[in-house]
Design an enzyme around this catalytic site. Structure first.
Site, mmCIF file in Angstrom:
data_model
loop_
_atom_site.group_PDB
_atom_site.id
_atom_site.type_symbol
_atom_site.label_atom_id
_atom_site.label_comp_id
_atom_site.label_asym_id
_atom_site.label_seq_id
_atom_site.Cartn_x
_atom_site.Cartn_y
_atom_site.Cartn_z
ATOM 1 C CB CYS A 1 -0.945 0.002 1.200
ATOM 2 S SG CYS A 1 -0.124 -0.097 2.808
ATOM 3 C CG HIS B 1 -4.327 0.780 4.103
ATOM 4 N ND1 HIS B 1 -3.794 -0.039 3.135
ATOM 5 C CD2 HIS B 1 -5.258 1.550 3.459
ATOM 6 C CE1 HIS B 1 -4.364 0.205 1.973
ATOM 7 N NE2 HIS B 1 -5.254 1.173 2.130
ATOM 8 C CG ASP C 1 -6.961 2.906 -0.288
ATOM 9 O OD1 ASP C 1 -5.826 2.763 -0.775
ATOM 10 O OD2 ASP C 1 -7.379 2.234 0.661
#
Length: 680
Positions: free
Chosen positions: A425, A473, A489
């Site tokens: 991520c 994250h 995201d």
């Protein structure tokens, strides 16, 4: 092995028991000490065990002194000092191991045991969980058994009898310890939570991010916090727990920006945070585990957070929430969040500049590609269209979501976007922000946690969930005119299951051993029902332990004592009467048991008869002690055993049928107990 241990002389068995206790004390420390020091602790213990078994001489002081000095030098080389918490514990651990080679008398054994108790307490510096407490309780029992053996001297009862005595001692000590734990005034913080030199966060997110920083947390099942909702839990893809906002970028590492630094009392520089909230709120209670860090977490974005007693927090304009002091013990706070919001929609051109900065000459290919994608002048894409174009590129190109991405070169974003196309991520969030800035769109990276595991007993309609390190994250925020900061995201464009379900659902299948480990620690969304149930029960036990033991703060103690003080007088009188009645019942039961045992002299004689019966010489009903002694004297046994049997029966007959004083009876019973161990 059992026969060898049974035939081992008593003094050697006691030393081996003491060495076992020391090994149990030092084993948890080995997890936090340099590898060479762990070996240096194990070697003296093994050396002393070999000396004890073989009966050879112990090393002289002329050898031990250089070894000790060499170990001290090694500690100084590893820690840079001989003072402080970690270096001090390392020194004591090393000296305890070396002390095992220098034990000669009972005084040395007592010093060894008491030093072991001190080091056992120091284990709380590193771990305070249920397993650690259970291990330490077992170690205390073994240490007390070794100490009791030294007190008895040469003639002593068997190990199981000593352990039974220790059990009775602990049964008396534990209630008193529990009472003292709850009522004795407590310090402002626990011993194991005290700060130390060079203190760093124990685990979790940091104030910077570079490739691999978050992927390193993905295999950790360590709980970060538990959230118990009083309103319905939001959908999984809305569970973004805000942590750190990163705006400064040097081409390799993202760090917190000066434009988003926290200000006192949650106010921005001009005295307010420009935010508009909309829709229903999500209300919840957070139980945050100790981390050694200063940040506390809330669902994006927080509307209100209860202040922590003795440790106020500050809020940055970017809605980071930071405490004044590091969090060194479990804390609880109530929070409320709004999932629909508009943050800083009125940023001026000057205020947007920090979120547009890129290092000169860094990642030139990515910058050129982004500018070409958006275009110029009247043909330039609108910000929303430019964002959609980049996300579409992530979807169509062969990007992979992986915990083990290839290494990147000097221009990491260029390498990631055009060569490796594999990352976690932080790769996607960081590269997306670089592309946005290259297009002239203010953007920044946010790190925190995404998702969480609902309690198994409450799945479906649950009210609480547990967030673990594996939920760490990174995502992006872009600034759009009239809308303010908007969460984007980019990871969900490549691995949508990451935000819709959990990390494990988004990753490719793992090899069998790794998959089993991930299921055990709670990362595998498809874990079997038995493992899930076991994990749920363990989580509940950890939460109870944290609530009633680790989080028993001075504030909670005062609240409890105030509750007792404010109880009605009738209820206090009733409680005192119940305690008095229980004490009377306990005393009566103890007296009754003593009466049931009968004459202690006859009890010892009965034990002697059972012992001889096991040797094949049962006492006939008509036999008295003298007749029994004559028959036993004709049996097979060593001269020492014959002498002990004859002495035992002579003392018993004299005390049973003579006119001995109470003092003589007491001394005789002591002699009989000693002789009983020699009559086997």
């Amino acid at each position: 092995m059992r026969r060898w241990l049974t035939n081992l002389p008593r003094d050697k068995a006691d030393i081996l028991l003491l060495l076992l206790a020391a090994a149990m004390v030092l084993a948890p420390h080995a997890l936090h000490l340099p590898p060479w020091l762990s070996l240096a602790m194990a070697a003296p213990l093994l050396w002393r065990a070999a000396i004890t078994v073989r009966g050879t001489r112990q090393p002289q002081l002329a050898l031990l002194l250089p070894l000790a000095l060499l170990g001290i030098a090694g500690v100084h080389a590893s820690y840079g000092t001989l003072l402080g918490r970690d270096a001090g514990v390392a020194m004591l651990a090393l000296l305890l191991a070396l002390k095992s080679l220098e034990m000669h008398g009972r005084r040395d054994i007592f010093v060894f045991v008491f030093l072991s108790f001190f080091l056992l307490l120091a284990n709380f510096f590193h771990a305070q969980g249920i397993l650690s407490a259970a291990w330490m309780l077992a170690t205390v029992i073994v240490l007390l058994a070794a100490l009791l053996s030294a007190q008895y001297g040469a003639v002593q009862p068997r190990l199981w009898q000593r352990l039974r005595l220790l059990g009775r001692m602990l049964a008396l000590a534990i209630p008193l310890s529990a009472l003292l734990f709850f009522v004795v005034p407590r310090p402002g913080g626990p011993l194991w939570g005290a700060p130390h030199e060079g203190a760093q966060a124990r685990t979790g997110l940091s104030d910077s991010m570079q490739p691999g920083a978050i992927a390193s947390l993905a295999l950790s099942g360590e709980p970060v916090f538990t959230a118990r909702f009083s309103t319905p839990i939001p959908a999984q893809e809305q569970l973004y727990w805000r942590g750190v906002v990163l705006g400064d970028y040097d081409g390799a590492t993202w760090t917190r920006s000066g434009a988003g630094q926290a200000t006192r009392r949650g106010q921005a520089i001009d005295g307010r945070i420009d935010i508009a909230l909309d829709g229903p709120s999500s209300n919840y209670d957070i139980t945050l585990q100790a981390s050694g860090q200063r940040r506390i977490f809330a669902l994006d974005v927080p509307r209100s957070i209860e202040r922590l007693p003795g440790n106020p927090y500050v809020v940055s304009p970017a809605l980071e929430v930071l405490t004044v002091q590091p969090i060194t013990s479990t804390v609880r706070y109530r929070a409320s969040s709004m999932l629909s919001y508009r943050l800083q929609a009125g940023l001026s051109t000057a205020q947007q500049q920090p979120w547009l900065a890129l290092p000169a000459g860094s990642n030139p290919r990515s910058v050129a590609w982004a500018r070409a994608l958006r275009g110029q002048g009247a043909q330039a894409l609108a910000p929303e269209a430019a964002i959609a174009a980049v996300l579409d590129h992530f979807r169509r190109a062969p990007f992979r979501y992986t915990l083990q991405p290839p290494l990147l070169g000097k221009d990491g974003v260029d390498d990631f976007l055009f060569r490796t196309q594999a990352g976690f991520c932080e790769h996607y969030a960081g590269s997306f922000v670089v592309l946005m800035r290259a297009m002239g769109i203010p953007a920044r990276v946010v790190t925190g946690y995404q998702g969480g595991t609902r309690d198994a007993a409450e799945a479906g309609a649950g009210t609480s969930l547990t967030v673990r390190q594996s939920d760490a994250h990174a995502w992006s925020e872009v600034w759009l005119a009239g809308r303010g900061w908007v969460r984007v995201d980019p990871t969900s464009a490549v691995a949508p299951l990451r935000t819709e379900r959990n990390l494990d659902a988004a990753l490719p299948p793992a090899p069998a051993p790794l998959a089993a480990w991930r299921a055990l620690v709670g990362l595998d969304g498809g874990a079997g029902a038995a493992i899930a149930a076991w994990r749920q029960q363990w989580q509940q036990a950890e939460q109870a332990w944290s609530s009633w033991v680790l989080d028993y703060t001075p504030q909670r103690q005062r609240a409890m004592l105030d509750g007792v003080k404010n109880m009605p007088a009738q209820r206090i009188a009733l409680a005192c009467a119940v305690l008095a009645l229980l004490a009377a019942l306990g005393g009566g039961l103890l007296h009754w048991r003593q009466q049931q045992r009968g004459d202690p002299l006859d009890t010892l004689y009965a034990r002697f008869c059972r012992q001889q019966a096991r040797r094949g010489y049962s006492r006939a009903p008509h036999e008295g002690p003298h007749g029994y002694a004559a028959r036993l004297a004709a049996g097979s046994a060593t001269p020492e055993t014959h002498a002990a049997i004859a002495r035992f029966l002579a003392i018993y007959a004299a005390m049973k049928y003579g006119n001995a004083s109470p003092d003589e009876q007491l001394r005789a019973r002591r002699s009989l107990r000693r002789l009983l161990t020699q009559c086997r």
